[in-house]
Write an enzyme that holds these catalytic residues in place. Structure first.
Site, PDB file in Angstrom:
ATOM      1  N   HIS A 172      -2.657  -9.665  12.399  1.00 27.17           N
ATOM      2  CA  HIS A 172      -1.860  -8.702  11.713  1.00 27.17           C
ATOM      3  C   HIS A 172      -1.396  -7.209  13.124  1.00 27.17           C
ATOM      4  CE1 HIS A 172      -0.965  -4.431  10.178  1.00 27.17           C
ATOM      5  NE2 HIS A 172      -2.148  -3.869  10.048  1.00 27.17           N
ATOM      6  N   GLU A 202       0.798  -1.120   0.226  1.00 24.16           N
ATOM      7  CA  GLU A 202       0.149   0.181   0.000  1.00 24.16           C
ATOM      8  C   GLU A 202       0.782   1.407   0.057  1.00 24.16           C
ATOM      9  OE1 GLU A 202      -2.042   0.503   3.887  1.00 24.16           O
ATOM     10  OE2 GLU A 202      -1.442  -1.185   4.412  1.00 24.16           O
ATOM     11  N   CYS A 258      -3.463  -3.326   4.542  1.00 21.89           N
ATOM     12  CA  CYS A 258      -2.507  -4.322   5.500  1.00 21.89           C
ATOM     13  C   CYS A 258      -2.783  -5.650   4.539  1.00 21.89           C
ATOM     14  CB  CYS A 258      -2.264  -4.610   6.391  1.00 21.89           C
ATOM     15  SG  CYS A 258      -1.699  -2.895   6.806  1.00 21.89           S
TER      16      CYS A 258
HETATM   17  N1  COA Z   1       1.717   3.796  30.381  1.00 20.99           N
HETATM   18  C1  COA Z   1       0.677   3.120  30.298  1.00 20.99           C
HETATM   19  N2  COA Z   1      -0.180   3.048  29.064  1.00 20.99           N
HETATM   20  C2  COA Z   1      -0.617   4.315  28.739  1.00 20.99           C
HETATM   21  C3  COA Z   1      -0.283   5.516  28.804  1.00 20.99           C
HETATM   22  C4  COA Z   1       0.919   5.315  30.019  1.00 20.99           C
HETATM   23  N3  COA Z   1       1.892   6.363  30.406  1.00 20.99           N
HETATM   24  N4  COA Z   1      -1.367   6.377  28.390  1.00 20.99           N
HETATM   25  C5  COA Z   1      -1.168   5.574  28.088  1.00 20.99           C
HETATM   26  N5  COA Z   1      -1.744   4.472  27.353  1.00 20.99           N
HETATM   27  C6  COA Z   1      -2.747   3.570  27.065  1.00 20.99           C
HETATM   28  C7  COA Z   1      -3.910   3.610  26.775  1.00 20.99           C
HETATM   29  O1  COA Z   1      -4.619   3.664  27.492  1.00 20.99           O
HETATM   30  C8  COA Z   1      -4.285   3.114  25.356  1.00 20.99           C
HETATM   31  O2  COA Z   1      -4.394   1.725  26.156  1.00 20.99           O
HETATM   32  P1  COA Z   1      -5.921   0.929  25.573  1.00 20.99           P
HETATM   33  O3  COA Z   1      -6.171   1.162  23.897  1.00 20.99           O
HETATM   34  O4  COA Z   1      -5.633   0.115  25.982  1.00 20.99           O
HETATM   35  O5  COA Z   1      -6.809   1.898  26.370  1.00 20.99           O
HETATM   36  C9  COA Z   1      -3.004   3.445  25.027  1.00 20.99           C
HETATM   37  O6  COA Z   1      -1.444   3.634  25.575  1.00 20.99           O
HETATM   38  C10 COA Z   1      -2.755   4.788  23.872  1.00 20.99           C
HETATM   39  O7  COA Z   1      -3.291   5.535  24.063  1.00 20.99           O
HETATM   40  P2  COA Z   1      -4.043   6.523  23.215  1.00 20.99           P
HETATM   41  O8  COA Z   1      -4.494   8.012  24.274  1.00 20.99           O
HETATM   42  O9  COA Z   1      -5.565   5.562  23.250  1.00 20.99           O
HETATM   43  O10 COA Z   1      -3.803   6.751  22.622  1.00 20.99           O
HETATM   44  P3  COA Z   1      -3.134   7.533  20.888  1.00 20.99           P
HETATM   45  O11 COA Z   1      -4.392   8.958  21.069  1.00 20.99           O
HETATM   46  O12 COA Z   1      -2.193   8.436  20.994  1.00 20.99           O
HETATM   47  O13 COA Z   1      -3.704   7.086  20.129  1.00 20.99           O
HETATM   48  C11 COA Z   1      -3.569   4.367  18.789  1.00 20.99           C
HETATM   49  C12 COA Z   1      -2.966   5.857  20.169  1.00 20.99           C
HETATM   50  C13 COA Z   1      -3.225   3.126  18.505  1.00 20.99           C
HETATM   51  C14 COA Z   1      -4.581   4.448  18.562  1.00 20.99           C
HETATM   52  C15 COA Z   1      -2.666   5.602  17.728  1.00 20.99           C
HETATM   53  O14 COA Z   1      -1.144   5.150  18.376  1.00 20.99           O
HETATM   54  C16 COA Z   1      -2.856   4.947  16.076  1.00 20.99           C
HETATM   55  O15 COA Z   1      -4.330   6.194  14.745  1.00 20.99           O
HETATM   56  N6  COA Z   1      -2.451   4.193  14.956  1.00 20.99           N
HETATM   57  C17 COA Z   1      -2.464   4.173  13.806  1.00 20.99           C
HETATM   58  C18 COA Z   1      -3.059   2.971  14.273  1.00 20.99           C
HETATM   59  C19 COA Z   1      -3.528   1.934  12.603  1.00 20.99           C
HETATM   60  O16 COA Z   1      -2.709   2.098  11.785  1.00 20.99           O
HETATM   61  N7  COA Z   1      -4.828   1.305  12.323  1.00 20.99           N
HETATM   62  C20 COA Z   1      -4.327   1.183  11.041  1.00 20.99           C
HETATM   63  C21 COA Z   1      -4.516  -0.527  11.285  1.00 20.99           C
HETATM   64  S1  COA Z   1      -5.463  -1.258  11.702  1.00 20.99           S
END
Ligand code: COA
Length: 420
Positions: A238, A84, A116
């Site tokens: 994945h 992709e 993916c």
């Molecule tokens: N210590 C431990 N864990 C922590 C933390 C800390 N200090 N602070 C936050 N976290 C955890 C959160 O609780 C959360 O866990 P959960 O999902 O089990 O609730 C996780 O870390 C992520 O935190 P969040 O605030 O949701 O992060 P974010 O807004 O930065 O977004 C993703 C995370 C994964 C959604 C983001 O990185 C993303 O969009 N990635 C791309 C996803 C992708 O590629 N999708 C397409 C293919 S499937």
């Protein structure tokens, strides 16, 4: 003659990545995000960063060269390039790999895309071709660079890798089982319009869509006579970020009414995440890197059933299983995989941002990339809207003789240079 009785599957599997990496410790030091959020919250410790002269073709050629070097190319009739991160709207990236490796002409080369999921479509396509004619082999290349905007939530889930696998009759590693379960639903969770070099993602929606598709694909798999969760030794998911596999496994176990404690899930999935937590997301390659990690993990798997869950945003998903062949360990590439991960040079935050911000010209102007990669193939530059690839150092020889090197075409040293 069609032959359904001959086992068909993955005979050889390997992956390569870029020569640079950014650790999440380095990233956290500059973003102010607690390192625990990266390490535990999303399950990532480092991500592969492409050097200016690396791209999906150079990574894929590197991985493919290992497979072709071991098995030859005489029986390969099809090369499928799943990506992709396509480098051209018309021409398949696999054609550059075909040329760089000096592969024979009687091979159909095609590119497949569905986020993916593409490499799993390629696996099924390959399996069908080999069932129809067990003498032929199919080389599948899954190569991607995950790029999100700087300072966006997706940034820490970037990464890159290329997986190469050879699909044959009577495979040495895994027989692909029937049935498989599929699930499709149109959803805008992740996409990349043609005019963008970085993906757009609604992270929370993508997690929900992934889990929804897992339910759909696994349900289809079971209704078609697939194994129960208890009969599957380990599932490779994945991994857009490795914590996603934990969420997925928890989801499946809970839906099946099985114990789903975090410790048990962590123990079950640890052998599948060791590479991806250091490479980052590699889109099409991610599932096959997870599979390589499981096979390399030392867990005895002879004769065991392993599950594969492939999810491509947008969305298409598939759940399938494979049976690990007795003696598979004699055919692994564990050392090369560890080297691919550990040989990467760390880059600092400022250099990473510079690399992220730099890009190839889009007006076709002559351009030479900075010589950086120690890998066997490099993107030398662009001239007249054409990407120019060359072999690098000692690997030069057959490729140069077959295609002519970029140096022959006079690109390096001309044009603006730097970046890429
Ligand atoms: N210590 C431990 N864990 C922590 C933390 C800390 N200090 N602070 C936050 N976290 C955890 C959160 O609780 C959360 O866990 P959960 O999902 O089990 O609730 C996780 O870390 C992520 O935190 P969040 O605030 O949701 O992060 P974010 O807004 O930065 O977004 C993703 C995370 C994964 C959604 C983001 O990185 C993303 O969009 N990635 C791309 C996803 C992708 O590629 N999708 C397409 C293919 S499937």
């Amino acid at each position: 003659m069609p032959s359904d009785s001959v086992p068909v599957g993955i005979h050889d599997l390997t992956f390569r990545t870029t020569s640079l990496q950014l650790t999440h410790a380095e990233l956290a030091g500059h973003t102010g995000v607690p390192l625990a959020k990266y390490h535990r919250g999303i399950g990532q410790k480092a991500m592969s960063i492409p050097a200016p002269d690396e791209d999906v073709v150079t990574m894929a050629a590197d991985a493919a060269a290992a497979v072709v070097g071991r098995h030859g190319a005489d029986r390969i009739r099809t090369l499928v390039f799943a990506t992709e991160t396509s480098i051209d709207q018309a021409k398949a990236g696999g054609l550059y790999v075909h040329s760089l490796l000096g592969l024979p002409p009687h091979i159909r080369v095609v590119e497949l895309k569905q986020a993916c999921y593409g490499a799993t479509a390629a696996l099924q396509f390959a399996t069908a071709l080999v069932h129809r004619d067990p003498d032929q082999q199919v080389l599948v290349l899954a190569s991607d660079i995950a790029r999100y905007d700087l300072d966006s939530p997706g940034e820490p889930t970037q990464g890159a890798a290329a997986a190469a696998f050879l699909v044959t009759a009577r495979p040495a590693l895994l027989e692909i089982d029937t049935p498989s379960g599929v699930f499709t639903r149109e959803v805008m969770d992740f996409w990349r319009p043609n005019y963008r070099t970085t993906a757009l993602v609604d992270g929370r929606a993508s997690i929900d869509a992934y889990l929804h598709a897992l339910t759909g694909a696994f349900g289809d798999y079971r209704r078609r006579g697939g194994a129960t969760l208890r009969d599957i030794h380990t599932i490779c998911y994945h991994q857009p970020f490795t914590r996603m596999a934990h969420k997925a496994h928890h989801h499946l176990l809970q839906q099946a009414g099985l114990p789903a404690g975090p410790q048990d899930i962590a123990a079950a999935l640890a052998p599948t995440t060791t590479y991806n937590e250091l490479l980052g997301n590699s889109y099409t390659a991610s599932l096959y890197v997870a599979l390589a990690a499981l096979l390399d993990s030392g867990t005895p798997l002879d004769g065991e059933t392993v599950g594969l869950f492939s999810y491509g945003s947008g969305s298409v998903a598939e759940f399938l299983t494979a049976t690990v062949r007795p003696g598979y360990r004699d055919h692994l590439r564990t050392e090369a995989h560890h080297a691919a991960v550990t040989d990467r040079r760390p880059v600092g935050y400022a250099a990473y941002r510079d690399l992220h911000g730099s890009g190839l010209p889009t007006d076709g102007s002559r351009y030479a990339t900075a010589a950086s990669t120690p890998g066997p193939y490099r993107l030398a530059g662009i001239r007249d809207h054409r990407r120019l690839y060359e072999t690098n150092g000692p690997a030069a020889g057959p490729t140069a003789a077959t295609t002519g090197t970029a140096t022959d075409r006079g690109v390096p040293g001309e044009g603006e240079g730097g970046g890429g």
